[in-house]
Design a protein around this motif. Structure first.
Motif, short mmCIF file in Angstrom:
data_model
loop_
_atom_site.label_atom_id
_atom_site.label_comp_id
_atom_site.label_asym_id
_atom_site.label_seq_id
_atom_site.Cartn_x
_atom_site.Cartn_y
_atom_site.Cartn_z
N ALA A 76 0.84 -1.21 0.00
CA ALA A 76 0.00 0.00 0.00
C ALA A 76 0.87 1.26 0.00
O ALA A 76 0.62 2.20 -0.76
CB ALA A 76 -0.94 0.00 1.20
N GLU A 77 1.89 1.27 0.83
CA GLU A 77 2.76 2.44 0.88
C GLU A 77 3.68 2.51 -0.34
O GLU A 77 4.04 3.60 -0.78
CB GLU A 77 3.51 2.48 2.20
N ALA A 78 4.03 1.38 -0.92
CA ALA A 78 4.77 1.39 -2.18
C ALA A 78 3.95 2.08 -3.25
O ALA A 78 4.48 2.86 -4.06
CB ALA A 78 5.14 -0.03 -2.61
N ASN A 79 2.64 1.85 -3.25
CA ASN A 79 1.75 2.49 -4.22
C ASN A 79 1.64 3.99 -3.95
O ASN A 79 1.69 4.81 -4.88
CB ASN A 79 0.38 1.83 -4.16
N ILE A 80 1.50 4.39 -2.69
CA ILE A 80 1.43 5.81 -2.35
C ILE A 80 2.72 6.52 -2.78
O ILE A 80 2.69 7.60 -3.36
CB ILE A 80 1.17 6.01 -0.84
N ILE A 120 -4.18 4.85 -12.53
CA ILE A 120 -3.31 3.67 -12.60
C ILE A 120 -4.16 2.51 -13.10
O ILE A 120 -5.08 2.08 -12.42
CB ILE A 120 -2.68 3.35 -11.23
N GLY A 121 -3.84 2.03 -14.30
CA GLY A 121 -4.58 0.92 -14.88
C GLY A 121 -4.06 -0.43 -14.42
O GLY A 121 -4.80 -1.40 -14.32
N ARG A 122 -2.77 -0.47 -14.13
CA ARG A 122 -2.14 -1.71 -13.67
C ARG A 122 -0.97 -1.32 -12.78
O ARG A 122 -0.22 -0.39 -13.09
CB ARG A 122 -1.63 -2.52 -14.87
N PHE A 123 -0.82 -2.04 -11.67
CA PHE A 123 0.27 -1.77 -10.73
C PHE A 123 0.75 -3.10 -10.18
O PHE A 123 -0.03 -3.87 -9.61
CB PHE A 123 -0.25 -0.88 -9.58
N THR A 161 5.41 2.51 -17.18
CA THR A 161 6.48 2.97 -16.30
C THR A 161 7.09 1.79 -15.57
O THR A 161 6.47 0.75 -15.41
CB THR A 161 5.95 3.99 -15.26
N ALA A 162 8.32 2.00 -15.11
CA ALA A 162 8.99 1.03 -14.26
C ALA A 162 9.52 1.79 -13.05
O ALA A 162 9.91 2.95 -13.16
CB ALA A 162 10.14 0.35 -15.00
N PHE A 163 9.50 1.13 -11.90
CA PHE A 163 10.00 1.78 -10.68
C PHE A 163 10.71 0.77 -9.82
O PHE A 163 10.59 -0.45 -10.00
CB PHE A 163 8.85 2.46 -9.91
N ARG A 164 11.50 1.29 -8.88
CA ARG A 164 12.21 0.44 -7.94
C ARG A 164 12.45 1.21 -6.65
O ARG A 164 12.55 2.45 -6.68
CB ARG A 164 13.52 -0.08 -8.51
N TYR A 165 12.52 0.49 -5.56
CA TYR A 165 12.86 1.07 -4.26
C TYR A 165 14.03 0.30 -3.69
O TYR A 165 14.13 -0.92 -3.85
CB TYR A 165 11.69 0.99 -3.28
N ARG A 166 14.93 1.02 -2.99
CA ARG A 166 16.11 0.42 -2.35
C ARG A 166 16.33 1.09 -1.01
O ARG A 166 15.99 2.25 -0.83
CB ARG A 166 17.37 0.65 -3.19
N GLU A 176 6.15 -2.31 -11.93
CA GLU A 176 5.73 -1.66 -13.16
C GLU A 176 4.33 -1.15 -12.96
O GLU A 176 3.54 -1.72 -12.21
CB GLU A 176 5.74 -2.65 -14.33
N ALA A 177 4.02 -0.06 -13.65
CA ALA A 177 2.67 0.49 -13.61
C ALA A 177 2.31 1.03 -14.98
O ALA A 177 3.18 1.57 -15.68
CB ALA A 177 2.56 1.59 -12.54
N THR A 178 1.06 0.88 -15.33
CA THR A 178 0.52 1.43 -16.57
C THR A 178 -0.44 2.54 -16.17
O THR A 178 -1.30 2.35 -15.31
CB THR A 178 -0.22 0.36 -17.38
#
Length: 185
Positions: A76-80, A120-123, A161-166, A176-178
């Motif tokens: 949930a917080e990754a999405n926020i 966000i169509g896909r997450f 889109t593409a994303f990453r957290y470290r 990935e999100a559309t």
């Protein structure tokens, strides 16, 4: 990748490899819709490297806005965090004329469309190692942005889109999100 840059206009004034440090005023305005305890994005450096538009961000979640402490970043917080990072990247792209698809937008257009018209169509997110939510980095890249038409004939912007957290201790997640930008000029 089909992200295109305009042949003329604001985007041509920028050289490949251009780096835009955090604009504190823009960041504050992008985060205005969020409750104080849910504004996790601390900084965002946007880069434009030969049409590859991306953001490198710093986040801190001192306390979850909705659940007791889990000790790790959750979906949930990754999405926020994604939303905040994406809104900033789109706003900066509009402000600096970085992507052809936003070339006709003004900042007023962005503020008007920020909440109701960016969907966000896909997450998807895949956690490789737990990420410490108290201090971590994020990256977001537009892989593909193009105009599409619905079966009814209206058009919208479609973005992959593409994303990453470290974090500092090898915590990692990727996703990935559309996106669909509807009711846009």
């Amino acid at each position: 990748m089909t992200v295109q840059r305009p042949a003329a206009g604001p985007a041509t004034a920028h050289r490949a490899g251009t780096r835009y440090p955090t604009d504190e005023g823009l960041l504050a305005r992008v985060l205005m819709p969020y409750k104080d305890n849910c504004a996790y994005l601390r900084s965002a450096v946007v880069t434009d490297d030969a049409g590859r538009v991306a953001a490198r961000c710093a986040f801190a979640i001192p306390e979850s806005c909705y659940i007791n402490d889990t000790g790790h970043l959750n979906s949930a917080e990754a999405n926020i965090c994604y939303n905040q990072m994406m809104y900033y990247l789109v706003a900066k792209s509009v402000q600096e004329g970085l992507l052809t698809e936003f070339a006709s937008w003004t900042m007023d257009d962005f503020w008007r469309h920020q909440l109701p018209d960016i969907l966000i169509g896909r997450f998807t997110v895949t956690f490789r190692q737990p990420v410490d939510p108290r201090a971590f980095s994020g990256e977001l890249e537009f892989r593909d942005v193009r105009r599409r038409a619905t079966s009814g004939g209206s058009s919208f912007l479609y973005a992959d889109t593409a994303f990453r957290y470290r974090d500092a201790d090898a915590g990692r997640c990727d996703g990935e999100a559309t996106l669909a930008f509807v009711n846009v000029p």
